[in-house]
Write an enzyme that holds these catalytic residues in place. Structure first.
Site, PDB file in Angstrom:
ATOM      1  N   GLN A  27      27.295  69.354  63.536  1.00  0.00           N
ATOM      2  CA  GLN A  27      26.778  68.372  62.603  1.00  0.00           C
ATOM      3  C   GLN A  27      26.656  68.907  61.182  1.00  0.00           C
ATOM      4  O   GLN A  27      26.323  68.163  60.275  1.00  0.00           O
ATOM      5  CB  GLN A  27      25.408  67.869  63.099  1.00  0.00           C
ATOM      6  CG  GLN A  27      25.484  67.223  64.474  1.00  0.00           C
ATOM      7  CD  GLN A  27      24.150  66.788  65.042  1.00  0.00           C
ATOM      8  OE1 GLN A  27      23.908  66.963  66.224  1.00  0.00           O
ATOM      9  NE2 GLN A  27      23.282  66.203  64.236  1.00  0.00           N
ATOM     10  N   CYS A  56      15.866  62.562  65.210  1.00  0.00           N
ATOM     11  CA  CYS A  56      14.537  62.584  64.626  1.00  0.00           C
ATOM     12  C   CYS A  56      14.585  63.442  63.389  1.00  0.00           C
ATOM     13  O   CYS A  56      15.254  64.453  63.364  1.00  0.00           O
ATOM     14  CB  CYS A  56      13.571  63.187  65.645  1.00  0.00           C
ATOM     15  SG  CYS A  56      12.139  64.014  64.958  1.00  0.00           S
ATOM     16  N   GLU A  71      17.539  57.293  62.923  1.00  0.00           N
ATOM     17  CA  GLU A  71      16.521  57.818  63.806  1.00  0.00           C
ATOM     18  C   GLU A  71      15.340  56.881  64.009  1.00  0.00           C
ATOM     19  O   GLU A  71      14.564  57.055  64.942  1.00  0.00           O
ATOM     20  CB  GLU A  71      16.038  59.154  63.258  1.00  0.00           C
ATOM     21  CG  GLU A  71      17.168  60.156  63.413  1.00  0.00           C
ATOM     22  CD  GLU A  71      17.122  61.262  62.405  1.00  0.00           C
ATOM     23  OE1 GLU A  71      16.412  61.100  61.408  1.00  0.00           O
ATOM     24  OE2 GLU A  71      17.805  62.255  62.612  1.00  0.00           O
TER      25      GLU A  71
END
Lengths: 291, 162, 794
Positions: free
Chosen positions: C228, C375, C746
């Site tokens: 990522q 998150c 998120e």
């Protein structure tokens, strides 16, 4: 990705050929049918057979038919066919109840009734279904066939009466009048093994329960056949109070272990609740009163 | 130790010498280099590896390639025919039924099989059909919608073609 | 291609700019033509596999690799000893701790990496693992965070000089303790709860892996790896392996989901790189599912105690004490100055008088990680805590949980609002969003239905959560990771044909960057999105930046793309002025075109300007040719998306099974660039939230054995557990983001677990007195709560 250890593979072209192969190859050989229990164990290297005998070509073992007062199911009959069979649903609707909650539709395209029963995992649904339905199984070896009741079939955890060079070839369900049956399961999520499951069958006689079959999944080391509750029901008129009593016996007579699915007391509780629910539904079906 | 397996994959006859232990998912991906079929879990729980054998969707991580000898296998690569997308592929695009795309081939093969058998499934029937397939991205809502799109599209096409 | 009736009009189908544009990336994925890591094969490539510890805590007495080395297909077996000679036995984590690449002295969690096998194929590599003989001397294991600090607890990190206990980081505090004490002293109602946010796992459908290809002749290290944050990874590899950063190239394949799990650098990556350096051939290593669940980035595992108080019917104070369980190595993904991430956003959406937060972290014999599973740096834990506490307070006050929230919300007129823990929320109208959710849900009718059902013995619950997130990390004045500013770059080149390439430092894992970022350029420049290529995930072809996680793509990278587009537009204006023989200030912009104010017929399209920019005719005085620009975007603040969620659950009174019957999610993520993609993001996050609330759990027995090491036991919701989500929206543009966008990925994962747990408690409180339950709300755990003996997850 996990991969199985090496083995040799052969494909059986007949039941007797498969049995001959098993005799020849000895104890390190295993039969593979749908493979959905065996292959995951092999990938985890928990099972390391040296030989696999593939019986998927034995289409002669794939059938559901009515014969001599019995429903007879070939061992290679896949879950999807058990689910769809109207003949089976008509006489033993608990199969359809169970087959809608066994694994998932794609797995059900491969898994077989013979494989499920021979795996003899106490959490597996069909063993309880067959026990409640008073099934017997036909086991064939080089010496011929023998017919064994479900109680005789379940020898212990993951162990059945099928010998090393034998194959389970058929399941037989005696058809009796005014019967009804149901299977109830609680799982953590769709497709999961049961936290607990209960199979029940009743055969009505003059307004009372002439005979009953009750068996539980996932609440003991093997499928639990609740014979005390069956005895209780025989000759009595069905009622919620009676079923509650039968449920209480089921709670007492099971022997669950605590695990990630739940603690012992919860599983005992479920055994009771699900037994009651299965009996209620089985009876409603027998009386053609199902909502 | 190898054995020869021959089967039809996406309409073409293939024949290879392989180890008996080779899983179908590896045969398809490594031997045939058809990498559209994915794997995600090892335990036949996720459905990323679904292909069709003789028309039925199965999890190719839990079947040996050897067991498919003599059978017909279809992978996601079979869906588009001569540049024409299958309506189920169109539906997934139209209804945003994929995000990372990893579960998509398995979902497409599973739902294509559903529609072949049940051309007008309810939302619940669709959810049941894909209940052995995990999608971590879409929350399934748009997959259900995509299958409905494909069903309606096929019905409309059939009506037009009389 | 055939079409069906009722297709939307072409302009709505293919917006030039913002709108429900169907995704560009779908074309390859629906054909099975994505290129995920395992789809890549390089000439001469060999395969790695990792031997892992069966023990959670044990001394490694000996490792004998001779039988494995004798396997004909095995090229090498690497152990800690081999890595020590390369200086690679330990690696730094992103939290300034160290982590063993391969265990040499001790194993500290079950599943820890012990040896790395390189073989010609995956099957042989797996076979060889069984041929490695390791002798262990088992040690007592610590799996419970509260017990980790017992004086007699075994010391896990005896490798660290000066470490005499299992404390992983000193206590970190936010807020004002004294003011909080005063708020509690003045309060009329106080509640307290012990609340656990249990350990769970992002479990993307594609596991983690890498292909490392070191060329000894050139010194070039090529890496293929779905991660990522490719640029940050390259910097880390350069640091760890002592290689020149410019000689490392990372290419991200298509990524089969990340959700935070693909942020960190894992030991397997370093092993594969070391393996390629040693073997001189490309090495592929891909986790199996068990490895993914037992060793790579878990999430949460916060053990929390909280108190909340109210005065005159309004929430006034919050006091929180947290033990964070980091596992055996502290590799939590947080900005450097925030050891508890953004947990201190725990004061939520409420205008509190005071709050105080204390967080300490411990080592346990569990896998390291602490990644943000969809998150933004522990906001999920914070929102869960505060939203559970508000409901607990409402129970005690006998107040409707929505009424209490409405009375306590920060009012629209208070923004920008500085919270009692130091965040500056930029904008919001919380009550409005709450009302939209109540309308969709039919809140009053639901309460009526609940009362009727109760009379019939049926258990139905309605749960509410209202969250405020801080995402888009972040301003370089406030935060960094490993000293790297959390900024993102964008490089935009409009070609002579008027088509464009925009290169970004973010990296999609399914979020649809190729579509959304093209839409941003399209919105700003009027170039159709199909004519804009979005390039990402190749460190040689994209500008530096910190990647995609923490809902930061749109807030940071998206802003970079907007800003770089505007730079190009500004340059185009100067060129257009020359073309139109007027002054730049006399020009006005409409999408795709500069025109002369007062003479709208007279103008220059962006493609004509591009031709001019690269053509032979003169450029404006002092201006270089070409139509391109580059930026590094440093966000001035975080963005603060928020939302109101309502869950409706049914609980079977006998079996205790929970069914989420309805889920209403109203998100305010500011301006929505592609509402279709935004909705998709919300659906996915809600499904994950249902999973966390009801079934997802990494649990351990007393010996430290992980009990959820496959998808047979780490349960992820299927289509049958997810309801037909009902979405709504309000739009409060972010005042400081160039597009007014805030990020959304998120929010649904943050907001849904408390709504569901609140709903379960709402279903059970009146009849069974259940006023608290920890996740996951499995049938067994809910049943235990109904019997009056709820148990914390372990």
């Amino acid at each position: 990705m996990q991969t199985p250890a090496a083995f040799e593979y052969e494909r059986a072209t007949s039941v007797d050929g498969a049995i001959a192969s098993l005799e020849r190859l000895g104890s390190e050989a295993r039969v593979i049918a749908g493979g959905h229990s065996l292959l995951p164990m092999m990938k985890l290297r928990l099972a390391n057979p040296e030989h696999l005998v593939d019986i998927n070509d034995l289409t002669e073992l794939s059938y559901i038919r009515e014969q001599e007062g019995e429903i007879r199911i070939g061992a290679m009959t896949r879950h999807v066919d058990l689910l769809r069979s109207d003949l089976l649903a008509q006489h033993f609707p608990l199969f359809r109840d169970a087959e809608t909650v066994i694994a998932d539709p794609v797995v059900r395209n491969r898994g077989t009734i013979g494989g499920s029963l021979c795996q003899a995992d106490a959490a597996e649904d069909l063993s309880a279904v067959c026990a409640a339905a008073k099934a017997s199984v036909v086991i064939r070896g080089s010496g011929g066939e023998r017919v064994v009741s479900m109680d005789g079939f379940h020898v212990g955890p993951f162990t059945t009466a099928v010998g090393a060079a034998e194959i389970l070839i058929e399941v037989r369900l005696p058809v009796r009048p005014d019967g009804g049956s149901a299977h109830e399961k609680v799982e953590r999520r769709a497709g999961d093994w049961a936290i607990a499951a209960a199979s029940a069958a009743v055969w009505m006689q003059d307004g009372t329960i002439g005979d009953a079959g009750i068996a539980l999944s996932a609440v003991g080391l093997t499928t639990i056949h609740v014979t005390r509750a069956e005895e209780l029901l025989r000759g009595k008129a069905p009622s919620d109070e009676l079923f509650a009593e039968a449920g209480a016996i089921a709670s007492e007579d099971c022997s669950p272990a605590s695990d990630g699915r739940g603690p012992i007391d919860y599983k005992r509780h479920l055994a009771g609740v699900l037994t009651q629910r299965a009996l209620r539904r089985a009876t409603a079906r027998a009386l053609h009163q199902e909502a | 130790m190898t054995i020869n397996v021959s089967m039809t994959v996406n309409g073409a006859q293939v024949s290879h010498d392989i180890e008996p232990r080779m899983l179908l998912v590896h045969f398809v991906r490594e031997t045939l280099e058809l990498t559209g079929t994915h794997w995600g879990c090892d335990t036949s729980n996720c459905g990323a590896c679904v292909v069709r054998i003789d028309g039925q969707p199965v999890k190719s991580c839990t079947i040996l390639a050897a067991m498919c000898d003599g059978h017909e296998v279809a992978t996601v690569e079979s869906l588009e025919v001569e540049g024409q997308l299958d309506p189920i592929q169109m539906g997934f695009h139209e209804r945003h039924a994929l995000q990372c795309g990893f579960c998509t081939p398995g979902m497409l093969m599973t739902t294509r099989a559903l529609l072949d058998e049940n051309p007008d499934p309810t939302d619940h029937e669709i959810r049941v059909a894909i209940s052995g397939a995990i999608c971590r991205c879409t929350g399934y809502k748009n997959i259900v919608s995509a299958v409905r799109w494909a069903a309606e599209h096929e019905a409309a096409t059939a009506n037009r073609e009389g | 291609m055939a079409t069906i009736e009722n297709l939307p009009s072409p302009s709505a189908e293919r917006p030039i700019g913002f709108g429900r544009l169907k995704r560009k990336e779908d074309a390859r994925f629906i054909r099975g033509q994505g290129t995920y890591l395992d789809d890549i094969r390089l000439p001469g490539m060999v395969h790695g596999a990792i031997l892992r510890s069966p023990y959670a805590h044990a001394r490694v007495v000996s490792i004998d690799t001779s039988r494995a080395l004798a396997h004909p297909n095995v090229a090498a077996v690497v152990t800690a000893k081999d890595l020590e000679t390369l200086g690679l036995a330990w690696m730094p984590t992103i939290s300034y701790d160290t982590q063993a690449v391969l265990a040499g002295d001790k194993v500290r969690f079950q599943g820890q990496e012990v040896a790395f096998v390189i073989a010609t194929d995956e099957y042989s590599a797996n076979d060889a693992l069984q041929l490695i003989d390791v002798e262990y001397e088992p040690l007592p294991a610590i799996v419970n965070a509260r017990k980790a600090l017992d004086p007699d607890a075994p010391l896990i990190r005896d490798d660290k000089a000066g470490q005499h206990d299992n404390l992983a980081s000193p206590t970190w505090e936010a807020g004002d303790e004294e003011a909080t004490n005063r708020a509690f002293a003045e309060a009329d109602t106080v509640v307290s709860r012990d609340i656990i946010y249990p350990r769970c796992h992002p479990a993307p459908l594609e596991t983690c892996g890498i292909i490392a290809d070191f060329n000894p002749q050139t010194g070039q290290l090529n890496i293929w790896n779905g991660n990522q944050a490719p640029h940050a990874h390259r910097t880390v590899y350069a640091h760890v392996a002592g290689l020149a950063e410019h000689m490392i190239r990372i290419r991200c394949s298509d990524i089969g989901g990340g959700f935070g799990n693909k942020v960190p650098v894992y030991p397997g990556y370093v092993c594969a790189i070391a393996g390629s350096i040693v073997a001189g051939v490309p090495v592929k290593w891909i986790e199996n599912r068990t490895e993914n669940l037992v060793s790579t980035g878990f999430a949460r595992d916060y053990v929390m105690r909280a108190e909340m108080c109210s005065k005159d019917g309004k929430i006034t104070g919050l006091r929180v004490d947290v033990i964070a369980d980091h596992g055996a190595f502290d590799s939590t993904a947080q900005p450097t100055k925030f050891p508890a991430g953004f947990f201190h956003i725990v004061c939520g959406s409420y205008d509190l008088q005071a709050s105080h937060v204390k967080v300490k972290a411990v080592y346990t014999n569990k896998a390291p990680g602490g990644v943000a599973y969809r998150c933004s740096f522990r906001i999920t834990e914070a929102v869960y805590l505060v939203e559970r506490m508000v409901d607990a307070l409402a129970l005690k006050m006998k107040a409707d949980p929505i009424d209490l929230r409405m009375r306590s919300f920060i009012a629209p007129g208070q923004f920008p609002y500085e919270t009692t823990t130091g965040w500056t929320y930029d904008s919001g109208n919380y009550a409005e969003t709450m009302k939209v959710a109540m309308d969709i849900a039919g809140y009053d009718d639901l309460r009526r239905e609940q009362r009727e059902k109760r009379e019939r013995g049926e258990l139905m619950g309605i749960g509410v959560a209202f969250f405020t997130e801080g995402v888009g990390a972040g301003p370089r004045k406030h935060m960094d990771i490993l000293g790297l500013a959390m900024n993102d770059g964008a490089d935009l080149r409009v070609h002579p044909s008027g088509k464009a390439v925009v290169s970004i430092s973010a990296q999609t894992q399914g979020q649809g960057h190729e579509t959304t970022f093209a839409q941003i350029v399209a919105e700003e420049l009027g170039i159709p999105p199909e004519d804009i290529e979005v390039r990402q995930g190749d460190t040689d072809k994209s500008p530096y930046g910190l990647g995609t996680y923490g809902s930061r793509s749109t807030p940071v990278s998206g802003a970079a793309v907007a800003v770089v587009s505007r730079k190009v537009r500004d340059k185009a204006r100067l060129i257009a002025a020359t073309m139109l023989e007027t002054r730049p200030e006399d020009l006005a912009w409409e999408k795709g075109r500069w025109y002369v104010k007062g003479d709208p017929e007279k103008g220059a399209m962006i493609e004509d300007i591009a031709v001019r920019a690269y053509g032979g005719e003169p450029m404006p005085e002092g201006m270089e040719g070409g139509l391109d620009a580059q930026v590094i975007y440093d966000p001035p603040n975080l963005t603060y998306p928020y939302g109101a969620y309502i869950a409706v659950v049914d609980v079977d009174p006998d079996t205790a099974q929970v069914t989420v019957r309805r889920f209403i999610a109203v998100d305010d993520c500011g301006v929505r660039i592609n509402p279709m993609i935004v909705d998709g993001q919300i659906h996915g996050g809600l499904a994950e939230g249902i999973g966390i609330a009801l079934m997802e759990l990494l649990s351990f027995d007393a010996e430290g054995n992980c009990l959820n090491s496959s998808f047979m036991d780490y349960l992820i919701p299927t289509a049958l557990e997810c309801p037909d989500f009902e979405l709504g929206e309000t739009v409060t543009p972010c005042p400081h983001h160039p597009l007014g966008a805030k990020g959304v990925g998120e929010s649904p994962n943050v907001g849904s677990p408390p709504a569901i747990v609140n709903a379960v408690i709402d279903a059970l409180y009146e009849t069974h007195g259940v006023d608290h339950i920890d996740m996951p709300c499995t049938p067994a755990r809910v049943w235990a709560a109904m019997q009056g003996r709820p148990e914390p997850p372990q």
